[in-house]
Design a protein around this motif. Sequence first.
Motif, PDB file in Angstrom:
ATOM      1  N   TYR A 129     -70.104   1.933 -58.506  1.00 51.05           N
ATOM      2  CA  TYR A 129     -69.826   0.574 -58.998  1.00 51.05           C
ATOM      3  C   TYR A 129     -71.062  -0.318 -58.959  1.00 51.05           C
ATOM      4  O   TYR A 129     -71.135  -1.312 -59.664  1.00 51.05           O
ATOM      5  N   VAL A 165     -67.825  -5.567 -48.830  1.00 56.93           N
ATOM      6  CA  VAL A 165     -69.252  -5.257 -48.935  1.00 56.93           C
ATOM      7  C   VAL A 165     -69.604  -4.960 -50.390  1.00 56.93           C
ATOM      8  O   VAL A 165     -70.544  -5.515 -50.963  1.00 56.93           O
ATOM      9  N   ARG A 189     -67.235  10.119 -42.190  1.00 56.04           N
ATOM     10  CA  ARG A 189     -67.374   9.691 -40.785  1.00 56.04           C
ATOM     11  C   ARG A 189     -66.446  10.482 -39.872  1.00 56.04           C
ATOM     12  O   ARG A 189     -66.813  10.802 -38.739  1.00 56.04           O
ATOM     13  N   GLN A 215     -61.874  -7.269 -56.768  1.00 54.07           N
ATOM     14  CA  GLN A 215     -62.790  -8.371 -56.427  1.00 54.07           C
ATOM     15  C   GLN A 215     -64.105  -8.272 -57.204  1.00 54.07           C
ATOM     16  O   GLN A 215     -64.702  -9.290 -57.550  1.00 54.07           O
ATOM     17  N   ILE A 242     -59.461  -2.224 -41.828  1.00 54.83           N
ATOM     18  CA  ILE A 242     -60.152  -2.276 -43.129  1.00 54.83           C
ATOM     19  C   ILE A 242     -59.524  -1.310 -44.147  1.00 54.83           C
ATOM     20  O   ILE A 242     -59.217  -1.689 -45.264  1.00 54.83           O
ATOM     21  N   ASP A 273     -66.604   2.285 -40.083  1.00 52.89           N
ATOM     22  CA  ASP A 273     -67.302   3.570 -40.209  1.00 52.89           C
ATOM     23  C   ASP A 273     -67.607   4.207 -38.849  1.00 52.89           C
ATOM     24  O   ASP A 273     -68.139   5.322 -38.799  1.00 52.89           O
TER      25      ASP A 273
HETATM   26  C1  EPZ Z   1     -68.388   0.063 -48.122  1.00 53.91           C
HETATM   27  O1  EPZ Z   1     -67.292   0.498 -48.926  1.00 53.91           O
HETATM   28  C2  EPZ Z   1     -69.039   1.310 -47.592  1.00 53.91           C
HETATM   29  N1  EPZ Z   1     -69.464   2.140 -48.717  1.00 53.91           N
HETATM   30  C3  EPZ Z   1     -68.054   2.074 -46.705  1.00 53.91           C
HETATM   31  O2  EPZ Z   1     -68.756   3.126 -46.118  1.00 53.91           O
HETATM   32  C4  EPZ Z   1     -67.558   1.154 -45.595  1.00 53.91           C
HETATM   33  O3  EPZ Z   1     -66.532   1.813 -44.878  1.00 53.91           O
HETATM   34  C5  EPZ Z   1     -67.009  -0.142 -46.180  1.00 53.91           C
HETATM   35  O4  EPZ Z   1     -67.993  -0.759 -47.054  1.00 53.91           O
HETATM   36  C6  EPZ Z   1     -66.622  -1.164 -45.117  1.00 53.91           C
HETATM   37  O5  EPZ Z   1     -67.750  -1.483 -44.332  1.00 53.91           O
HETATM   38  C7  EPZ Z   1     -70.597   1.877 -49.340  1.00 53.91           C
HETATM   39  O6  EPZ Z   1     -71.344   0.972 -49.006  1.00 53.91           O
HETATM   40  C8  EPZ Z   1     -70.953   2.755 -50.467  1.00 53.91           C
HETATM   41  P1  EPZ Z   1     -65.325  -2.816 -49.027  1.00 53.91           P
HETATM   42  P2  EPZ Z   1     -66.614  -0.481 -49.933  1.00 53.91           P
HETATM   43  O7  EPZ Z   1     -65.397  -3.238 -50.437  1.00 53.91           O
HETATM   44  O8  EPZ Z   1     -67.659  -1.365 -50.507  1.00 53.91           O
HETATM   45  C9  EPZ Z   1     -60.785  -4.065 -49.905  1.00 53.91           C
HETATM   46  C10 EPZ Z   1     -69.123   5.319 -45.405  1.00 53.91           C
HETATM   47  O9  EPZ Z   1     -68.526   6.068 -44.609  1.00 53.91           O
HETATM   48  N2  EPZ Z   1     -61.215  -4.331 -51.282  1.00 53.91           N
HETATM   49  O10 EPZ Z   1     -66.097  -3.578 -48.003  1.00 53.91           O
HETATM   50  O11 EPZ Z   1     -65.768   0.304 -50.836  1.00 53.91           O
HETATM   51  C11 EPZ Z   1     -60.812  -2.590 -49.547  1.00 53.91           C
HETATM   52  O12 EPZ Z   1     -59.644  -1.933 -49.982  1.00 53.91           O
HETATM   53  C12 EPZ Z   1     -68.333   4.485 -46.379  1.00 53.91           C
HETATM   54  O13 EPZ Z   1     -70.353   5.226 -45.470  1.00 53.91           O
HETATM   55  C13 EPZ Z   1     -60.346  -4.952 -52.157  1.00 53.91           C
HETATM   56  O14 EPZ Z   1     -59.197  -5.238 -51.834  1.00 53.91           O
HETATM   57  O15 EPZ Z   1     -65.698  -1.297 -48.935  1.00 53.91           O
HETATM   58  C14 EPZ Z   1     -60.963  -2.635 -48.063  1.00 53.91           C
HETATM   59  O16 EPZ Z   1     -59.721  -2.829 -47.462  1.00 53.91           O
HETATM   60  C15 EPZ Z   1     -66.888   4.810 -46.359  1.00 53.91           C
HETATM   61  N3  EPZ Z   1     -60.776  -5.213 -53.431  1.00 53.91           N
HETATM   62  C16 EPZ Z   1     -61.824  -3.879 -47.824  1.00 53.91           C
HETATM   63  O17 EPZ Z   1     -61.704  -4.646 -49.022  1.00 53.91           O
HETATM   64  C17 EPZ Z   1     -62.032  -4.920 -53.854  1.00 53.91           C
HETATM   65  O18 EPZ Z   1     -62.370  -5.197 -55.012  1.00 53.91           O
HETATM   66  C18 EPZ Z   1     -63.289  -3.614 -47.567  1.00 53.91           C
HETATM   67  O19 EPZ Z   1     -63.812  -2.763 -48.591  1.00 53.91           O
HETATM   68  C19 EPZ Z   1     -62.915  -4.306 -52.949  1.00 53.91           C
HETATM   69  C20 EPZ Z   1     -62.476  -4.024 -51.660  1.00 53.91           C
END
Ligand code: EPZ
Length: 430
Positions: free
Chosen positions: A96, A164, A371, A126, A327, A305
């Motif tokens: 993305y 993030v 992880r 989001q 999360i 993580d």
């Molecule tokens: C990032 O994922 C990391 N991946 C993940 O690491 C990490 O677990 C996560 O952030 C939380 O720190 C990368 O950076 C590539 P989020 P991401 O958007 O960006 C919700 C690893 O092991 N959400 O912060 O996908 C979502 O469902 C990986 O290295 C929405 O609702 O995570 C979650 O509950 C696994 N709508 C929360 O937000 C959205 O549009 C946080 O997700 C986006 C997210």
Amino acid sequence: MEQYAIKGGNPLVGEVEIGGAKNAALGILAASIMTDETVVIENVPDVRDTNVMMKAIESIGGIVEGIDRHTVKISGKTINDVVIEDGFIKKIRASYYLLGALLGKYKRAQVTLPGGCNIGLRPIDQHIKGFRALGADVRIEHGLIIAEAERLRGSHIYLDVVTVGATIDIMMAAVMAEGQTIIENAAKEPHVVDVANFLNSMGAVIKGAGTDVIRIKGVPRLHGTEYVIIPDQIEAGTFMFAAAVTKGDVTVKNVIPKHLESISAKLIEVGCEVEESDDAVRVVAAKPLTHTHVKTLPYPGFPTDMQPQITVALGLSRGTSIVTESIFENRFKYVDELTRMGANIKVEGNTAIIDGVNKYTGASISAPDLRAGAALVIAGLAAEGMTTVDDIQFIERGYEDFHIKLKNLGAQIEKVACEREQKKFRLKTG
Ligand code: EPZ
């Protein structure tokens, strides 16, 4: 299929060098195509996810040149396509980021809907909300996210959840938008700050990264840069917990101790000694581990993580511990595997109730995701007897030379490709 064969029982002792942050690298690699000038990035971890991202950049005409194992030179000048739909990109969630980067630079992008580790529902609403607020038309057709805009205009965006991915993605789309963008309820993770610093080194004007309000003043173009990626907080934390679980004494080097504070605090709570210096943290586990409670939260809270790694440690601690995952809703899948090693854990919804046991025993297990896979390897290192871990391709998404680094700390672990190699390992380790 390759697997890790592990003979447990050795305490990990010594020093380990931590590599560049995978999740910062993924954002930075994507952002590097936003200029037509050359960008040099150092401290890129050589893991599967970063390699897939570089392959994706090449697939649209970008030039990626490896200078050495951890340094790449990237040129986005020759990019001739904004469509990324090859099957391979589905394998990484961070695909993305190419959407934000291409939309920001070319005002249009088409990227396959992201995949990544199966740890629960992973919506991108989001991201889409942010792109739309900047003036893009966003739709999903035939499995592709299509984002297009005549022009992007700065906007005030309030994120409904702390994410993030969306924070970084919107930041990239906004750096060359007209006027000012404000992202409220932004994620504060170290890798959000690192991507912002990288973009600023290319001429972007981003302020407030690391707080929950990020302000971006659009600039007409970005220029080339040389940049060093921050150390990986989660790789460091994984080795810190490996020391705790194996009753070891490990110094993780090349880290930013500030990024590890929530992890160090929990290790101290369970009875480890943690010594910090400028760019290293030493973990000594001389006493039996004691129970504690933990809830995963966005930074600076305890990272999701690191949830499987702390659960593995609490599974061997005295007393009852409660781990709450706030999360991702499906991040306890590894508990079944850990139970096969003797753990006493009950999962109810997003909570794990852990009654500590005296020991784990070796078993044949599978890594369900990145992880959790690393955490199960740590369990194997502490377990009595032999453990084999399948599906290690998940672990290789995010840990460079994992088994080699563990071996250098005294672990008995080998990557084996067939029954014969596994037998050889068994004979060698007795
Ligand atoms: C990032 O994922 C990391 N991946 C993940 O690491 C990490 O677990 C996560 O952030 C939380 O720190 C990368 O950076 C590539 P989020 P991401 O958007 O960006 C919700 C690893 O092991 N959400 O912060 O996908 C979502 O469902 C990986 O290295 C929405 O609702 O995570 C979650 O509950 C696994 N709508 C929360 O937000 C959205 O549009 C946080 O997700 C986006 C997210």
